[in-house]
Design an enzyme around this catalytic site. Structure first.
Site, mmCIF file in Angstrom:
data_model
loop_
_atom_site.group_PDB
_atom_site.id
_atom_site.type_symbol
_atom_site.label_atom_id
_atom_site.label_comp_id
_atom_site.label_asym_id
_atom_site.label_seq_id
_atom_site.Cartn_x
_atom_site.Cartn_y
_atom_site.Cartn_z
ATOM 1 N N GLU A 12 0.664 -2.010 0.580
ATOM 2 C CA GLU A 12 0.277 0.026 0.111
ATOM 3 C C GLU A 12 0.769 1.476 -0.004
ATOM 4 O O GLU A 12 0.841 2.798 0.591
ATOM 5 C CB GLU A 12 -1.077 0.282 1.070
ATOM 6 C CG GLU A 12 -2.045 -0.961 1.403
ATOM 7 C CD GLU A 12 -2.107 -1.402 0.501
ATOM 8 O OE1 GLU A 12 -3.066 -0.673 -0.995
ATOM 9 O OE2 GLU A 12 -2.974 -2.756 0.056
ATOM 10 N N GLY A 14 1.868 2.432 -3.859
ATOM 11 C CA GLY A 14 1.560 3.516 -4.081
ATOM 12 C C GLY A 14 2.626 2.493 -5.542
ATOM 13 O O GLY A 14 2.912 3.325 -6.630
ATOM 14 N N THR A 16 1.362 0.041 -7.526
ATOM 15 C CA THR A 16 0.945 -0.522 -8.970
ATOM 16 C C THR A 16 0.210 1.425 -9.264
ATOM 17 O O THR A 16 1.030 1.010 -11.005
ATOM 18 C CB THR A 16 0.004 -0.634 -8.432
ATOM 19 O OG1 THR A 16 -0.445 -1.736 -7.768
ATOM 20 C CG2 THR A 16 -1.844 -0.835 -9.810
ATOM 21 N N VAL A 17 0.141 2.485 -9.288
ATOM 22 C CA VAL A 17 0.427 3.439 -9.705
ATOM 23 C C VAL A 17 1.813 4.032 -10.326
ATOM 24 O O VAL A 17 1.765 4.844 -11.246
ATOM 25 C CB VAL A 17 -0.296 4.545 -8.957
ATOM 26 C CG1 VAL A 17 -0.335 6.034 -9.716
ATOM 27 C CG2 VAL A 17 -1.366 4.288 -8.235
ATOM 28 N N LYS A 37 1.274 -9.180 -13.776
ATOM 29 C CA LYS A 37 0.981 -8.996 -12.079
ATOM 30 C C LYS A 37 1.348 -10.640 -12.398
ATOM 31 O O LYS A 37 0.635 -11.415 -12.495
ATOM 32 C CB LYS A 37 0.450 -8.755 -12.385
ATOM 33 C CG LYS A 37 -0.060 -8.637 -10.705
ATOM 34 C CD LYS A 37 0.568 -8.085 -10.004
ATOM 35 C CE LYS A 37 -0.044 -7.520 -8.116
ATOM 36 N NZ LYS A 37 1.024 -6.324 -7.588
ATOM 37 N N ASP A 50 -4.522 -4.893 -10.280
ATOM 38 C CA ASP A 50 -3.451 -4.449 -10.715
ATOM 39 C C ASP A 50 -3.307 -4.381 -12.076
ATOM 40 O O ASP A 50 -2.475 -2.619 -12.466
ATOM 41 C CB ASP A 50 -1.908 -4.968 -9.835
ATOM 42 C CG ASP A 50 -2.091 -4.593 -8.469
ATOM 43 O OD1 ASP A 50 -3.227 -3.766 -7.987
ATOM 44 O OD2 ASP A 50 -1.004 -5.014 -7.379
ATOM 45 N N GLY A 111 5.374 -6.673 -8.311
ATOM 46 C CA GLY A 111 6.150 -7.721 -7.217
ATOM 47 C C GLY A 111 4.377 -7.393 -6.539
ATOM 48 O O GLY A 111 3.149 -6.932 -6.827
ATOM 49 N N ALA A 112 4.402 -8.177 -5.658
ATOM 50 C CA ALA A 112 3.581 -8.790 -4.655
ATOM 51 C C ALA A 112 4.219 -7.428 -3.507
ATOM 52 O O ALA A 112 4.760 -7.907 -2.347
ATOM 53 C CB ALA A 112 2.747 -9.736 -4.278
ATOM 54 N N ALA A 202 -0.240 12.074 -4.010
ATOM 55 C CA ALA A 202 -0.971 10.983 -3.633
ATOM 56 C C ALA A 202 -1.802 11.604 -4.572
ATOM 57 O O ALA A 202 -2.760 12.279 -4.957
ATOM 58 C CB ALA A 202 -0.656 11.900 -1.966
#
Length: 247
Positions: A12, A14, A16-17, A37, A50, A111-112, A202
């Site tokens: 959490e 960012g 993926t963004v 992914k 994602d 990645g995860a 953000a």
């Protein structure tokens, strides 16, 4: 650079963004892009993951590929075991990335969570994927207090495995950054020994996709096909001088 592995220092933050922004900047530069992914966790069977989010933000010309999906929001190895589904092995991930690289100029492997999150019971991680692909790793880090330690540990883990670390991107730069965030901006390259390659604002993922695509190059350094300048950004957000508050 035909394959780039994108890792976070945690969840959490960012990632993926940032992956979507890199994809958008590369497309704007005329490159064909795929986002891979390997293991999507915590998403239902009919929900977008994602990879789909990267396509939504970066544009329909981006190829999104997901290798495995597990319903619970856990590390891939744990999520696979609990669901009774097969785990995703690094060799399978590397093979999928290599196939995509045959038809795309840039393949982003997201990645995860962090670099050493386990993909299978043998303890394989995203670091093993990067080694098999001989691909550089981009580290996505948060802005606030605590990021120096987690980013330095990630950089140390990459060096210990003789993997190439491309640099660091701040995944979610606050609209009104606090003192810790502003100091961290200057301290991150010194502490982790990696260049700062961008700062994604953000809330960027909530922008309308056309605006996201048009803005993405402004958040990333030229290494990532952007126009962002670390010296200019650092000057803008340099911390104020120390002012004693006590008697």
């Amino acid at each position: 650079m035909s394959v780039l592995v994108v890792s976070g220092t945690g969840t959490e933050i960012g990632k993926t963004v940032v992956t979507s922004a890199i994809a958008a900047a590369a497309v704007a530069a005329g490159r064909s892009v795929a986002v891979l992914k390997p293991a999507q966790t915590g998403v239902g069977p009919d929900e977008p993951g994602d990879a789909a989010e990267a396509v939504r933000l970066a544009g329909p010309s981006v190829t999104g590929v997901e290798l495995a999906r597990y319903p619970e929001p856990l590390a891939p190895d744990t999520a696979a075991r609990r669901s009774g589904l097969p785990a995703t092995a690094p060799a399978e991930i590397a093979e999928a990335a290599a196939r995509l690289a045959e038809t795309h100029d840039l393949v982003l492997v997201e990645g995860a969570g962090g670099l050493l999150v386990r993909f299978d019971e043998a303890g394989h991680s995203l670091a093993d994927v990067a080694r098999l692909l001989d691909a550089p790793v981009l580290v996505v880090a948060p802005a606030g207090l605590g990021t120096l330690n987690s980013t330095a540990l990630t950089a140390e883990a990459l060096r210990a495995r003789a993997l190439t670390a491309l640099g660091v991107v701040v995944g979610s730069w606050p609209t009104a950054p606090d003192l810790a965030s502003r100091c961290n901006l200057a301290d991150l390259p010194r502490v982790c020994g990696l260049p700062l390659l961008g700062a994604v604002p953000a809330g960027a993922g909530t922008l309308p996709p056309p605006l996201f695509r048009a803005s993405a190059p402004e958040w990333l350094a030229p290494t990532l096909a952007g126009t962002w300048s670390a010296p200019t950004f650092l000057t803008t957000w340099s911390p104020p001088p120390y002012t004693p508050t006590g008697p």
